[in-house]
Design a protein around this motif. Structure first.
Motif, PDB file in Angstrom:
ATOM      1  N   VAL A   1       0.838  -1.198   0.000  1.00  0.00           N
ATOM      2  CA  VAL A   1       0.000   0.000   0.000  1.00  0.00           C
ATOM      3  C   VAL A   1       0.868   1.242   0.000  1.00  0.00           C
ATOM      4  O   VAL A   1       1.915   1.283   0.657  1.00  0.00           O
ATOM      5  N   VAL A   2       0.421   2.239  -0.753  1.00  0.00           N
ATOM      6  CA  VAL A   2       1.106   3.523  -0.789  1.00  0.00           C
ATOM      7  C   VAL A   2       0.109   4.612  -0.428  1.00  0.00           C
ATOM      8  O   VAL A   2      -1.056   4.562  -0.821  1.00  0.00           O
ATOM      9  N   VAL A   3       0.565   5.590   0.365  1.00  0.00           N
ATOM     10  CA  VAL A   3      -0.274   6.718   0.757  1.00  0.00           C
ATOM     11  C   VAL A   3       0.298   7.980   0.121  1.00  0.00           C
ATOM     12  O   VAL A   3       1.462   8.312   0.312  1.00  0.00           O
ATOM     13  N   VAL A   4      -0.533   8.676  -0.640  1.00  0.00           N
ATOM     14  CA  VAL A   4      -0.115   9.879  -1.357  1.00  0.00           C
ATOM     15  C   VAL A   4      -0.761  11.098  -0.700  1.00  0.00           C
ATOM     16  O   VAL A   4      -1.970  11.104  -0.430  1.00  0.00           O
ATOM     17  N   ASP A   5       0.053  12.128  -0.447  1.00  0.00           N
ATOM     18  CA  ASP A   5      -0.491  13.360   0.122  1.00  0.00           C
ATOM     19  C   ASP A   5       0.298  14.547  -0.415  1.00  0.00           C
ATOM     20  O   ASP A   5       1.529  14.482  -0.536  1.00  0.00           O
ATOM     21  N   GLU A   6      -0.396  15.633  -0.738  1.00  0.00           N
ATOM     22  CA  GLU A   6       0.274  16.797  -1.320  1.00  0.00           C
ATOM     23  C   GLU A   6       1.053  17.607  -0.290  1.00  0.00           C
ATOM     24  O   GLU A   6       1.892  18.436  -0.652  1.00  0.00           O
ATOM     25  N   ASN A   7       0.803  17.391   0.988  1.00  0.00           N
ATOM     26  CA  ASN A   7       1.489  18.131   2.041  1.00  0.00           C
ATOM     27  C   ASN A   7       2.836  17.504   2.388  1.00  0.00           C
ATOM     28  O   ASN A   7       3.080  16.329   2.109  1.00  0.00           O
ATOM     29  N   SER A   8       3.682  18.275   3.029  1.00  0.00           N
ATOM     30  CA  SER A   8       5.005  17.778   3.399  1.00  0.00           C
ATOM     31  C   SER A   8       4.963  16.911   4.645  1.00  0.00           C
ATOM     32  O   SER A   8       5.850  16.087   4.871  1.00  0.00           O
TER      33      SER A   8
ATOM     34  N   ILE B   1       0.319  10.990 -10.767  1.00  0.00           N
ATOM     35  CA  ILE B   1       0.853  11.838  -9.711  1.00  0.00           C
ATOM     36  C   ILE B   1       1.937  12.777 -10.234  1.00  0.00           C
ATOM     37  O   ILE B   1       2.565  12.512 -11.258  1.00  0.00           O
ATOM     38  N   ALA B   2       2.137  13.867  -9.491  1.00  0.00           N
ATOM     39  CA  ALA B   2       3.190  14.835  -9.812  1.00  0.00           C
ATOM     40  C   ALA B   2       3.879  15.239  -8.515  1.00  0.00           C
ATOM     41  O   ALA B   2       3.251  15.297  -7.450  1.00  0.00           O
ATOM     42  N   ASP B   3       5.165  15.539  -8.602  1.00  0.00           N
ATOM     43  CA  ASP B   3       5.948  15.973  -7.448  1.00  0.00           C
ATOM     44  C   ASP B   3       5.747  17.478  -7.268  1.00  0.00           C
ATOM     45  O   ASP B   3       6.089  18.272  -8.148  1.00  0.00           O
ATOM     46  N   THR B   4       5.196  17.905  -6.117  1.00  0.00           N
ATOM     47  CA  THR B   4       4.920  19.323  -5.903  1.00  0.00           C
ATOM     48  C   THR B   4       6.194  20.116  -5.616  1.00  0.00           C
ATOM     49  O   THR B   4       6.191  21.340  -5.684  1.00  0.00           O
ATOM     50  N   ARG B   5       7.293  19.436  -5.304  1.00  0.00           N
ATOM     51  CA  ARG B   5       8.547  20.132  -5.024  1.00  0.00           C
ATOM     52  C   ARG B   5       9.276  20.530  -6.303  1.00  0.00           C
ATOM     53  O   ARG B   5      10.044  21.491  -6.315  1.00  0.00           O
TER      54      ARG B   5
ATOM     55  N   ALA C   1       5.861   1.520  10.210  1.00  0.00           N
ATOM     56  CA  ALA C   1       6.338   0.270  10.810  1.00  0.00           C
ATOM     57  C   ALA C   1       5.592  -0.938  10.255  1.00  0.00           C
ATOM     58  O   ALA C   1       6.157  -2.035  10.154  1.00  0.00           O
ATOM     59  N   ALA C   2       4.318  -0.729   9.877  1.00  0.00           N
ATOM     60  CA  ALA C   2       3.521  -1.836   9.322  1.00  0.00           C
ATOM     61  C   ALA C   2       3.972  -2.189   7.908  1.00  0.00           C
ATOM     62  O   ALA C   2       3.656  -3.278   7.412  1.00  0.00           O
ATOM     63  N   GLY C   3       4.700  -1.269   7.248  1.00  0.00           N
ATOM     64  CA  GLY C   3       5.213  -1.560   5.910  1.00  0.00           C
ATOM     65  C   GLY C   3       4.620  -0.736   4.802  1.00  0.00           C
ATOM     66  O   GLY C   3       4.914  -0.977   3.615  1.00  0.00           O
ATOM     67  N   ALA C   4       3.801   0.268   5.138  1.00  0.00           N
ATOM     68  CA  ALA C   4       3.214   1.122   4.107  1.00  0.00           C
ATOM     69  C   ALA C   4       4.254   2.109   3.581  1.00  0.00           C
ATOM     70  O   ALA C   4       5.169   2.513   4.300  1.00  0.00           O
ATOM     71  N   THR C   5       4.106   2.501   2.323  1.00  0.00           N
ATOM     72  CA  THR C   5       4.969   3.516   1.711  1.00  0.00           C
ATOM     73  C   THR C   5       4.252   4.858   1.745  1.00  0.00           C
ATOM     74  O   THR C   5       3.096   4.957   1.300  1.00  0.00           O
ATOM     75  N   LEU C   6       4.911   5.883   2.267  1.00  0.00           N
ATOM     76  CA  LEU C   6       4.315   7.213   2.348  1.00  0.00           C
ATOM     77  C   LEU C   6       4.993   8.134   1.341  1.00  0.00           C
ATOM     78  O   LEU C   6       6.219   8.212   1.290  1.00  0.00           O
ATOM     79  N   MET C   7       4.199   8.813   0.535  1.00  0.00           N
ATOM     80  CA  MET C   7       4.716   9.720  -0.489  1.00  0.00           C
ATOM     81  C   MET C   7       4.205  11.129  -0.221  1.00  0.00           C
ATOM     82  O   MET C   7       3.108  11.501  -0.672  1.00  0.00           O
ATOM     83  N   PRO C   8       4.971  11.959   0.526  1.00  0.00           N
ATOM     84  CA  PRO C   8       4.552  13.337   0.784  1.00  0.00           C
ATOM     85  C   PRO C   8       4.815  14.227  -0.419  1.00  0.00           C
ATOM     86  O   PRO C   8       5.505  13.840  -1.363  1.00  0.00           O
ATOM     87  N   GLN C   9       4.247  15.428  -0.393  1.00  0.00           N
ATOM     88  CA  GLN C   9       4.433  16.428  -1.445  1.00  0.00           C
ATOM     89  C   GLN C   9       4.222  15.823  -2.836  1.00  0.00           C
ATOM     90  O   GLN C   9       4.953  16.084  -3.785  1.00  0.00           O
ATOM     91  N   THR C  10       3.177  15.019  -2.914  1.00  0.00           N
ATOM     92  CA  THR C  10       2.827  14.352  -4.165  1.00  0.00           C
ATOM     93  C   THR C  10       1.356  14.617  -4.456  1.00  0.00           C
ATOM     94  O   THR C  10       0.497  14.311  -3.642  1.00  0.00           O
TER      95      THR C  10
END
Length: 411
Positions: free
Chosen positions: A28-35, A92-96, A70-79
């Motif tokens: 699982v991957v979690v995408v969020d536009e915030n840092s 998706i796009a990189d906001t940085r 810790a559970a193994g999820a991938t977190l993608m900030p600023q995305t």
């Protein structure tokens, strides 16, 4: 990138769902536009009923982020997610760095946990520097540790404005008071003392003294509400030392290059401005609270059926108690489903996570596991300290009924 589940939105609902999926062995991957992950949790700070028990959203968010990692999820900030295709392809796009090439996530299922946005509350002078939403004031105060202003007035009486006003006062901001917004096409009944007193009935248990809490009993009938609206002190009542003035309204904001004063007028029990009562109140910041509404654009582009029910604070994707939408393998959780607190969002996230595991064959999750989690949502709602709408329980029942009437073929 290929995963079992793509979660869009890294707030309490999205993180809880991702933690559940990853802990059962799913990718699982979690995408969020915030840092920083945590969503609205990051700015939450309020005292819960019972005394000396504070809800510290920042600490809860940090703990949830660590558990999800810790559970193994991938977190993608600023995305930022700019496209969603059934199947599922998440663009998706990189906001940085906007010059980087676009990328895509391939997923078997998608969870939309996009939360909510604040409703606009337009009035003369609302574009002046120093005018902001209460949500912006919350981020400044509780996240960035910056005072929104030295002397502040808030327009809009609701759960959000009350809790943020207290946080600002604790930070050393002088709160002139909380008043109603003047009547306009944007105020949507928020300028009517009668309507607001109905909503205040669900918040009196949060009041800091027994006398104010006892006032909730008066608001339990239509006659009590009418009497309260008529006899409510014109000077307001103080909660945590902050004047709440249900017979005053903000009608305009003034200043040249920034806010210098707010124009306040007296109103009657129906919210009508009383002529000749306008006064200028010196302030250097004004916070506008127009309420929250679900953020559902991605669900709309994916073809979800929407419904509008009183109690949910806006249009929401039609979904069932297991958080399934009318589009196959597309789920929702959190404030996109209707405006409620972070506690509800987290238990909804668990339901969504477990149900996606069951549907995709991840781990050993059965129907009873999902049903137990659904019961937890209902139990949490029953004991919830903060309710954003008096009719939320009835709205949820109506929503499930509409789902059963319009059950999609894949359900």
């Amino acid at each position: 990138m290929k995963v079992d589940v793509a979660v869009i939105g890294g707030g309490p609902a999205g993180l809880t769902a991702a933690k559940e999926i990853a802990s059962h062995g799913g990718s699982v991957v979690v995408v969020d536009e915030n840092s920083t992950f945590g969503g609205k949790l990051l700015g939450q700070l309020h005292e819960e009923p019972g005394g000396n028990n504070w809800w510290k959203g920042g600490e809860i968010a940090a703990k949830l982020v660590e558990e999800t990692k810790a559970a193994g999820a991938t977190l993608m900030p600023q995305t930022q997610v700019w496209g969603l295709e059934t199947g599922w392809t998440v663009h998706i796009a990189d906001t940085r760095n906007r010059e980087l090439p676009f990328r895509a996530i391939q997923a078997k299922a998608v969870l939309l946990a996009t939360g909510a946005v604040e409703k606009p509350l337009a009035m003369p002078g609302w574009t002046l520097p120093g005018v902001m939403t209460v949500g912006a004031a919350q981020v400044l105060t509780n996240v960035n540790r910056v005072k929104p202003g030295k002397r502040v007035i808030i327009a809009g009486v609701d759960v959000l404005s009350l809790t943020i006003a207290r946080a600002m006062k604790l930070a050393g901001v002088e709160l002139v008071g909380i008043v109603l917004p003047g009547r306009s096409e944007f105020s949507q009944g928020r300028s009517n003392p009668l309507e607001l007193l109905k909503q205040l009935q669900s918040m009196t248990h949060l009041a800091p003294n027994p006398l104010l809490r006892a006032g909730g009993a008066v608001l339990g009938s239509s006659l009590g509400i009418q009497l309260a609206a008529h006899f409510f002190p014109r000077g307001g009542v103080k909660v945590w030392g902050i004047p709440i003035q249900l017979k005053k309204a903000l009608v305009a904001i003034h200043g040249d290059e920034q806010v210098t004063h707010a124009e306040i007028a007296s109103i009657d029990a129906a919210g009508q401005i009383i002529p000749g009562t306008s006064t200028a109140v010196p302030v250097d910041a004004v916070c506008l609270s127009g309420g929250l509404t679900p953020l559902g654009e991605l669900a709309a582009t994916a073809g979800c059926q929407f419904v509008r029910i009183d109690g949910l604070n806006g249009a929401v994707p039609l979904h069932n108690q297991a958080m399934e939408t009318t589009v196959r393998n597309l789920y929702v959780a959190g404030n996109i489903t209707g405006i409620e607190g972070a506690k509800i969002a987290m238990v909804q996230g668990k339901v969504a996570g477990l149900n996606m595991c069951r549907q995709l064959g991840i781990g050993h999750v059965g129907e009873q596991d999902v049903q137990t989690a659904i019961q937890k949502v209902e139990a949490t709602r029953e004991t919830s300290d903060i309710q954003f709408h008096l009719n939320i329980k009835e709205a949820r029942i109506q929503l499930q009924s509409l789902w059963e009437q319009n059950r999609p073929l894949h359900a």
